[in-house]
Design a protein around this motif. Structure first.
Motif, PDB file in Angstrom:
ATOM      1  N   SER A  89       2.856  -6.922  -8.317  1.00  0.00           N
ATOM      2  CA  SER A  89       2.211  -6.942  -9.649  1.00  0.00           C
ATOM      3  C   SER A  89       0.695  -6.538  -9.337  1.00  0.00           C
ATOM      4  N   VAL A  90       0.210  -6.631  -8.216  1.00  0.00           N
ATOM      5  CA  VAL A  90      -1.228  -5.963  -7.849  1.00  0.00           C
ATOM      6  C   VAL A  90      -0.980  -4.611  -7.925  1.00  0.00           C
ATOM      7  N   VAL A  91      -0.098  -4.056  -7.341  1.00  0.00           N
ATOM      8  CA  VAL A  91       0.134  -2.611  -7.443  1.00  0.00           C
ATOM      9  C   VAL A  91       0.296  -1.906  -8.619  1.00  0.00           C
ATOM     10  N   VAL A  92       0.975  -2.503  -9.532  1.00  0.00           N
ATOM     11  CA  VAL A  92       1.416  -2.184 -11.030  1.00  0.00           C
ATOM     12  C   VAL A  92       0.211  -2.196 -11.802  1.00  0.00           C
ATOM     13  N   HIS A  93      -0.624  -3.341 -11.414  1.00  0.00           N
ATOM     14  CA  HIS A  93      -1.759  -3.527 -12.300  1.00  0.00           C
ATOM     15  C   HIS A  93      -2.896  -2.325 -12.060  1.00  0.00           C
ATOM     16  N   GLU A  94      -2.873  -2.007 -10.386  1.00  0.00           N
ATOM     17  CA  GLU A  94      -3.861  -1.073 -10.038  1.00  0.00           C
ATOM     18  C   GLU A  94      -3.600   0.381 -10.416  1.00  0.00           C
ATOM     19  N   VAL A 106      -7.295  -1.333  -3.828  1.00  0.00           N
ATOM     20  CA  VAL A 106      -6.063  -1.882  -3.862  1.00  0.00           C
ATOM     21  C   VAL A 106      -6.063  -2.613  -2.732  1.00  0.00           C
ATOM     22  N   ARG A 107      -6.407  -2.062  -1.523  1.00  0.00           N
ATOM     23  CA  ARG A 107      -6.387  -2.697  -0.448  1.00  0.00           C
ATOM     24  C   ARG A 107      -7.389  -4.127  -0.317  1.00  0.00           C
ATOM     25  N   ALA A 108      -8.486  -3.953  -0.734  1.00  0.00           N
ATOM     26  CA  ALA A 108      -9.282  -5.157  -0.823  1.00  0.00           C
ATOM     27  C   ALA A 108      -8.578  -6.246  -1.676  1.00  0.00           C
ATOM     28  N   ARG A 109      -8.035  -5.911  -2.909  1.00  0.00           N
ATOM     29  CA  ARG A 109      -7.412  -6.730  -3.693  1.00  0.00           C
ATOM     30  C   ARG A 109      -6.299  -7.619  -3.042  1.00  0.00           C
ATOM     31  N   LEU A 110      -5.422  -6.742  -2.316  1.00  0.00           N
ATOM     32  CA  LEU A 110      -4.226  -7.232  -1.523  1.00  0.00           C
ATOM     33  C   LEU A 110      -4.822  -8.141  -0.504  1.00  0.00           C
ATOM     34  N   ILE A 111      -5.594  -7.685   0.216  1.00  0.00           N
ATOM     35  CA  ILE A 111      -6.344  -8.524   1.415  1.00  0.00           C
ATOM     36  C   ILE A 111      -6.593  -9.955   0.810  1.00  0.00           C
ATOM     37  N   GLY A 112      -7.397  -9.947  -0.438  1.00  0.00           N
ATOM     38  CA  GLY A 112      -7.767 -11.313  -1.384  1.00  0.00           C
ATOM     39  C   GLY A 112      -6.494 -11.781  -1.431  1.00  0.00           C
ATOM     40  N   GLY A 113      -5.574 -11.314  -1.894  1.00  0.00           N
ATOM     41  CA  GLY A 113      -4.439 -12.034  -2.307  1.00  0.00           C
ATOM     42  C   GLY A 113      -3.826 -12.675  -0.848  1.00  0.00           C
ATOM     43  N   PHE A 114      -3.582 -11.912  -0.021  1.00  0.00           N
ATOM     44  CA  PHE A 114      -3.109 -12.474   1.081  1.00  0.00           C
ATOM     45  C   PHE A 114      -3.716 -13.422   1.773  1.00  0.00           C
ATOM     46  N   GLN A 115      -5.239 -13.554   1.725  1.00  0.00           N
ATOM     47  CA  GLN A 115      -6.176 -14.492   2.237  1.00  0.00           C
ATOM     48  C   GLN A 115      -5.850 -15.943   1.262  1.00  0.00           C
ATOM     49  N   GLN A 116      -5.369 -15.736   0.208  1.00  0.00           N
ATOM     50  CA  GLN A 116      -5.178 -16.803  -0.651  1.00  0.00           C
ATOM     51  C   GLN A 116      -3.680 -17.228  -0.774  1.00  0.00           C
ATOM     52  N   LEU A 166       0.859  -1.282   0.027  1.00  0.00           N
ATOM     53  CA  LEU A 166      -0.021   0.216   0.167  1.00  0.00           C
ATOM     54  C   LEU A 166       0.766   1.262  -0.037  1.00  0.00           C
ATOM     55  N   ALA A 167       2.051   1.196   0.625  1.00  0.00           N
ATOM     56  CA  ALA A 167       2.831   2.353   0.726  1.00  0.00           C
ATOM     57  C   ALA A 167       3.315   2.693  -0.631  1.00  0.00           C
ATOM     58  N   ALA A 168       3.886   1.494  -1.234  1.00  0.00           N
ATOM     59  CA  ALA A 168       4.191   1.690  -2.673  1.00  0.00           C
ATOM     60  C   ALA A 168       3.689   2.210  -3.579  1.00  0.00           C
ATOM     61  N   PHE A 169       2.245   1.738  -3.482  1.00  0.00           N
ATOM     62  CA  PHE A 169       0.993   2.286  -4.271  1.00  0.00           C
ATOM     63  C   PHE A 169       0.567   3.514  -4.307  1.00  0.00           C
ATOM     64  N   ASN A 170       0.624   4.220  -2.860  1.00  0.00           N
ATOM     65  CA  ASN A 170       0.264   5.577  -2.511  1.00  0.00           C
ATOM     66  C   ASN A 170       1.547   6.350  -3.075  1.00  0.00           C
ATOM     67  N   SER A 171       2.906   5.949  -2.917  1.00  0.00           N
ATOM     68  CA  SER A 171       3.963   6.791  -3.299  1.00  0.00           C
ATOM     69  C   SER A 171       3.991   6.828  -4.850  1.00  0.00           C
ATOM     70  N   LYS A 172       3.549   5.871  -5.630  1.00  0.00           N
ATOM     71  CA  LYS A 172       3.780   5.951  -7.007  1.00  0.00           C
ATOM     72  C   LYS A 172       2.416   6.751  -7.417  1.00  0.00           C
ATOM     73  N   ARG A 173       1.418   6.739  -6.894  1.00  0.00           N
ATOM     74  CA  ARG A 173       0.141   7.278  -7.022  1.00  0.00           C
ATOM     75  C   ARG A 173       0.523   8.835  -6.964  1.00  0.00           C
ATOM     76  N   ALA A 174       1.028   9.207  -5.750  1.00  0.00           N
ATOM     77  CA  ALA A 174       1.467  10.639  -5.399  1.00  0.00           C
ATOM     78  C   ALA A 174       2.396  11.215  -6.870  1.00  0.00           C
ATOM     79  N   GLU A 175       3.082  10.253  -7.031  1.00  0.00           N
ATOM     80  CA  GLU A 175       4.269  10.817  -8.192  1.00  0.00           C
ATOM     81  C   GLU A 175       3.347  11.287  -9.320  1.00  0.00           C
ATOM     82  N   ILE A 176       2.650  10.153  -9.876  1.00  0.00           N
ATOM     83  CA  ILE A 176       1.983  10.464 -10.888  1.00  0.00           C
ATOM     84  C   ILE A 176       1.062  11.347 -11.184  1.00  0.00           C
TER      85      ILE A 176
END
Length: 815
Positions: A594-599, A576-586, A362-372
Motif C-alpha cells: 500500500s505504501v508503494v501504491v500510494h507513492e 519511498v525508502r524512508a517511508r518503508l523504513i519508517g513502516g518497518f520500524q513501526q 522497493l523492487a516493486a516500486f522501481n518496476s512499476k515506476r519504470a513501466e509508467i
C-alpha cells in the motif's frame, strides 16, 4: 610522487589515524532496530577490516583488503547514517603531499570530518595510490607483467578521475590540497600518460605510423597533466609531453622515409629535435634526465643524417612546418571506470540489516515506476514525431523565417551546419565510391572459390571418363553439395547487396544537388536560393505574425515536454525508502504494498496529467497552424518566385533527411562488406582445404591404378556406396574402405579419425557449417525467403539483421 628505477612514478598515500568503528555502530543498531539480531560480530569485523586495510605501509603485494573496505563503506552508506548527529565517528587523515619533495609543494597537515563521504574519498585516494604502487612493482621485461602494469595505471587514472567528481559532489574539495579538482585531474592524466607510455614501449617496434599515434596519445595525456598542474614544481617534473611529442614526430619522420617523402622526413625530424631539446631544458628532475638526453641524442643524429641525405641525394623541397598534418593520437589507454562492488566476491557484513520485505517493496516500486515512465515518455515522443511531420509538410518554420532577398532561414542554416559537421557531400561521395570496390573484392573471393570447386569437379569427371570403373572414389558432386549450397547463399546475398546498393545510389543521385548545396557556406546557399519578393512583402503581415506566435507555442510545448520527461526520469526511491523504513520500524511489515501504491500515485498522477494536457494542447495547436498556414499560402499565391523558393527550401529539408539516412545506410553498408570479407575468406579456405584433400586422394588413387596396370592386375570392382551416408566415398581396393575420407552433414560434429584410428584426409575447417553473415548492414531477407531486398525503403534507418538459419555466429566468423 615517488619514483622507481624504471622512471615511472607512484602517487603517495594519505596516512589514516586509528578510529573505533565498532562501538558507535553497535549502539546505533541496538537503539534503532532493537535486539532482534546481534550485529556485534559484523561491527567488530568492520572495525578490524579498516585496520587491516589502511594501517599498513605498502600495497605492492596485495590491495584486496582496501578494496573490500571501500566496498563495505559503499554498502553501508544508506544503511548506517554516519553523520555528526547520528553515528558519530570522526575520520582523521594526513594529506598525501608534503613540502619539499612533493609534486605539489604543499605543507603536510591533518584534516578530519564526520562525513562518511570523507572517509570514502580518502580510501579512494589510497586505492589510486595502491594501483600505482602495484604498477611500479611489475617487472616490465616480462610481457604479462607489463600488461598488468598498464592496467594498474589505467585503474589508478580511473580512480582519481572518479574521485575528482566525487569530492565536488560531496563538497570535500576544500578539506585538503590533495582533494583540489586540479590536483586530482593532474594525477589522473599523469597515471593515464604512464599507461600510454607503457603501450608505446610495447608498440614502438610496430609500424612507425602506429607508433606515432600511440606516442601522440601519451603526449596528449602528459600535456593534460601539465596543463592541470597548478604549481611550477609540478610542471618541472612533467616533461613527458614534450618527450612524446618528439617521439611522435620522430616516428612520423620514419614513416615519411618509408613513403619516400624525404623533404617531409627532414621537417618531421626537425620538429622532433625541437621538442626533444625543450624537454631537456625544462626538466628539473634527475629521474628523467638520462631518458630525455638519450632521446635528444638519437633524434639529433637522425635529423643531421636526414638533412645530409636530402642535401646531397634527394634535393626535395622542405614543406612549410605550419602546413604539416597533425599526428592524430590513438587513444588506446583509457581510465578504467570505478564500478561497485570493486571486489567481485564482496559480501556485505551487514547484508541482513535491511529486511527482505523492504527490498521487495522497493523492487516493486522501481518496476512499476519504470513501466509508467516508459509509457508516458513514449506518449510524449510520439506526439513530437507527429508534430515535426506536420511542420515539415508545411515547410515551417523555414517559410516564415524567410524574409525574402538572399537571406537563408535559420532552420536551413542549422541543417546545413549539421551536414557540414558530419562531412558534407564529400563524406557521402567517398563512401559511395568505395562501395563498388568493396563489392568487387568480395565478389572476386567468391568467384575464385567457386572456380576451385568447378575445376576440382571437372578434373574428377575427366578422370572418371578416362579410367571408367577403375576410378572408384565418390563423385565430387555428392561431396560438394553443402559447399555449393553455401556458395549459392553467398552469391544470393551479394546479388541482393548489388540491388540494395542501386537503391542507395539512386536516392543519392536524386538528392545529391541539394546535399551539395547544404554542404556549402551560408553565402553560397543564399546565392542559390531564388528571391521571394512576395514572402518578403508578407513578413510583417498579420498571418506571418500569427504563424510566428504559433511557432513560439510549438517551441514552448517542446520545452515543456523536455521538462516533463526530465521529471519522469528524475523520480527516485529515496522518499519511498524512508517511508518503508519508517513502516518497518513501526512493525507494519504487511503494509509495504500500500505504501508503494500510494507513492506511485502521488508521484505520477500529476505527471500523467501534464502529459495528457500537452497532447490536448497539441491538437488545438496543429489545427491553428493548419488554418494560419492555409491563409499564408493564399496570400502568397500568384508569385512564381516565391513558390520556387518554397519548393527549394522544402527540397533542402528533404535532402537533410535523406543525408542522415544515406549516411547511416552507407556506414552500415561499409561495415557489412568489411565484415563479409573474412567470412568469404574462411569459406575459401574451407574449399581450398577440401580441394587439396581431394587432390591428395586423387594422386594416391592414380598411383594405385598405375601399379595395377603395370602389374597386370584386373580392374577392381566398385564397392557399393554407403546408402545411409551420401557423403561417404570409396577408392581403389588398395585402400580399405575404413581409410576413405568422409564428411558428416553440414552442422554435425566433425570427425577427426576413421574407425581404425587414422586421421581423416579432409581438414577440420571443411567440416564446419558455413559462417553466418555479419550483423548490421543487411537489407536482405533470410536465405529461406529470398525475395526482393527490404532495404532501404522510405523512412528506414536500420537494416534488418541476417539470420542465415544459424542461431549464433561461429567464433571465427567475426572480423
Amino acid at each position: 610522487m615517488a619514483s622507481s628505477t624504471t622512471g615511472f612514478l607512484a602517487v603517495p598515500a594519505k596516512k589514516p589515524f586509528d578510529v573505533n568503528l565498532s562501538a558507535p555502530v553497535k549502539k546505533f543498531i541496538k537503539e534503532t532496530f532493537g535486539d532482534k539480531e546481534d550485529y556485534s560480530a559484523a561491527a567488530d569485523g568492520f572495525n578490524a577490516l579498516r585496520a587491516e586495510a589502511l594501517l599498513r605501509g605498502s600495497y605492492k603485494d596485495d590491495c584486496s583488503k582496501i578494496l573490500r573496505y571501500y566496498d563495505q563503506l559503499h554498502a553501508i552508506e544508506y544503511k548506517l547514517p554516519i553523520t555528526e548527529n547520528q553515528i558519530r565517528i570522526y575520520f582523521k587523515w594526513q594529506d598525501a603531499f608534503v613540502s619539499g619533495g612533493s609534486l605539489f609543494g604543499s605543507k603536510q597537515k591533518s584534516n578530519g570530518s564526520w562525513k562518511l563521504a570523507y572517509e570514502k574519498a580518502c580510501v579512494l585516494f589510497n586505492i589510486g595510490h595502491a594501483y600505482s604502487d602495484l604498477a611500479l612493482a611489475q617487472n616490465l621485461s616480462i610481457d604479462e607483467q607489463m600488461k598488468a602494469a598498464t592496467r594498474y595505471f589505467q585503474l589508478s587514472s580511473g580512480v582519481f578521475s572518479f574521485l575528482k567528481d566525487y569530492v565536488n559532489a560531496n563538497s570535500l574539495s576544500d578539506l585538503s590540497v590533495d582533494f583540489e579538482p586540479a590536483v586530482l585531474a593532474c594525477i589522473s592524466w599523469f597515471m593515464l600518460g604512464q599507461a600510454a607510455e607503457l603501450i608505446y614501449i610495447k608498440s614502438a617496434s610496430f609500424k612507425d605510423e602506429v607508433a606515432a599515434k600511440v606516442a601522440a596519445h601519451a603526449a596528449d595525456c602528459y600535456k593534460e597533466a601539465y596543463t592541470s598542474s597548478k604549481t611550477e614544481s609540478a610542471k618541472k617534473v612533467i616533461p613527458e609531453h614534450l618527450l612524446f611529442q618528439s617521439k611522435a614526430e620522430y616516428h612520423a619522420g620514419n614513416q615519411a622515409q618509408a613513403d619516400r617523402k624525404y623533404g617531409l622526413k627532414v621537417v618531421r625530424y626537425d620538429r622532433a629535435k625541437d621538442f626533444a631539446d625543450q624537454a631537456v631544458s625544462k626538466c628539473a628532475t634527475s629521474t628523467f634526465t638520462p631518458t630525455l638526453r638519450a632521446n635528444q641524442d638519437e633524434i639529433a643524429k637522425a635529423s643531421a643524417a636526414a638533412h645530409k641525405d636530402n642535401d646531397f641525394v634527394y634535393h626535395e623541397r622542405l614543406p612549410d612546418p605550419k602546413t604539416l598534418d597533425t599526428i592524430l593520437a590513438q587513444p588506446i589507454a583509457k581510465p578504467l571506470p570505478v564500478s561497485f562492488p570493486i571486489t567481485p566476491e564482496f559480501k556485505d557484513l551487514f547484508a541482513s540489516l535491511v529486511p527482505i520485505a523492504l527490498n521487495n517493496a522497493l523492487a516493486a516500486f522501481n518496476s512499476k515506476r519504470a513501466e509508467i515512465m516508459n509509457i508516458e515518455i513514449n506518449r510524449l515522443r510520439e506526439a513530437n514525431n507527429v508534430l515535426n511531420s506536420v511542420l515539415a509538410s508545411m515547410n515551417l518554420p523555414a517559410a516564415i523565417e524567410d524574409n525574402g532577398g538572399r537571406q537563408v532561414p535559420a532552420s536551413v542554416m542549422e541543417k546545413a551546419n549539421e551536414v557540414k559537421r558530419q562531412g558534407g557531400i564529400h563524406a557521402l561521395d567517398k563512401m559511395i565510391s568505395d562501395l563498388p570496390e568493396s563489392l568487387k573484392r568480395n565478389k572476386e573471393i567468391l568467384d575464385e572459390t567457386i572456380r576451385m570447386l568447378d575445376d576440382e569437379e571437372r578434373g574428377d569427371s575427366d578422370l572418371r571418363t578416362q579410367f571408367k570403373e577403375r576410378w572408384t572414389r565418390t563423385v565430387s558432386s555428392k561431396l560438394t553439395g553443402p559447399l555449393r549450397e553455401e556458395a549459392k547463399k553467398y552469391m544470393d546475398i551479394i546479388q541482393n547487396a548489388i540491388n540494395a546498393d542501386k537503391i542507395v545510389q539512386e536516392k543519392f543521385r536524386m538528392n545529391r544537388d541539394c546535399i551539395v548545396l547544404l554542404s556549402k557556406q551560408t553565402n553560397e546557399i543564399a546565392d542559390e536560393l531564388p528571391s521571394a519578393t512576395a514572402a518578403g512583402a508578407l513578413r510583417d503581415s498579420f498571418v506571418v505574425r500569427e504563424l510566428r506566435r504559433l511557432m513560439e507555442n510549438v517551441a514552448a510545448v517542446k520545452a515543456e515536454r523536455e521538462v516533463i520527461e526530465s521529471e519522469l526520469k528524475g523520480t527516485d526511491s529515496d522518499s519511498v525508502r524512508a517511508r518503508l523504513i519508517g513502516g518497518f520500524q513501526q512493525g507494519n511489515h504487511h503494509d509495504e504494498n500500500s505504501v508503494v501504491v500510494h507513492e506511485i500515485e502521488s508521484i505520477y498522477t500529476p505527471l500523467r496529467q501534464q502529459v495528457s494536457e500537452s497532447l490536448s494542447k497539441q491538437e488545438h495547436l496543429v489545427e491553428n497552424v493548419h488554418r494560419a498556414h492555409q491563409q499564408f499560402q493564399n496570400e502568397k499565391q500568384g508569385n512564381e518566385t516565391s513558390a520556387m523558393r518554397d519548393e527549394m527550401l522544402k527540397n533542402l529539408a528533404r535532402a537533410y533527411d535523406a543525408y542522415q539516412e544515406l549516411l547511416n545506410n552507407l556506414k552500415e553498408g561499409t561495415k557489412f562488406y568489411n565484415d563479409l570479407t573474412p567470412l568469404l575468406l574462411k569459406f575459401q579456405n574451407k574449399v581450398s582445404d577440401f580441394v587439396f584433400a581431394r587432390k591428395t586422394e586423387k594422386d594416391d588413387l592414380m598411383q594405385d591404378i598405375q601399379r595395377n596396370i603395370v602389374g597386370g592386375n584386373p580392374a577392381p570392382a566398385t564397392t557399393q556406396q554407403n546408402a545411409g551416408n551420401p557423403y561417404a566415398s570409396n577408392v581403389a581396393a588398395a585402400h580399405p574402405p575404413s581409410q576413405q575420407p568422409s564428411a558428416p552433414p553440414t552442422g554435425g560434429p566433425p570427425p577427426t579419425t576413421t574407425p581404425d584410428g587414422s586421421a581423416v584426409p579432409y581438414p577440420n575447417p571443411y567440416m564446419q557449417p558455413f559462417f553466418p553473415m555479419p550483423p548490421g548492414y543487411n537489407p536482405y531477407n533470410p536465405f529461406l525467403n529470398m525475395t526482393a531486398p527490404a532495404y532501404p525503403m522510405a523512412g528506414s534507418q536500420q537494416y534488418p539483421q541476417q539470420g542465415f538459419g544459424v542461431a549464433k555466429p561461429q567464433q571465427g566468423g567475426k572480423k
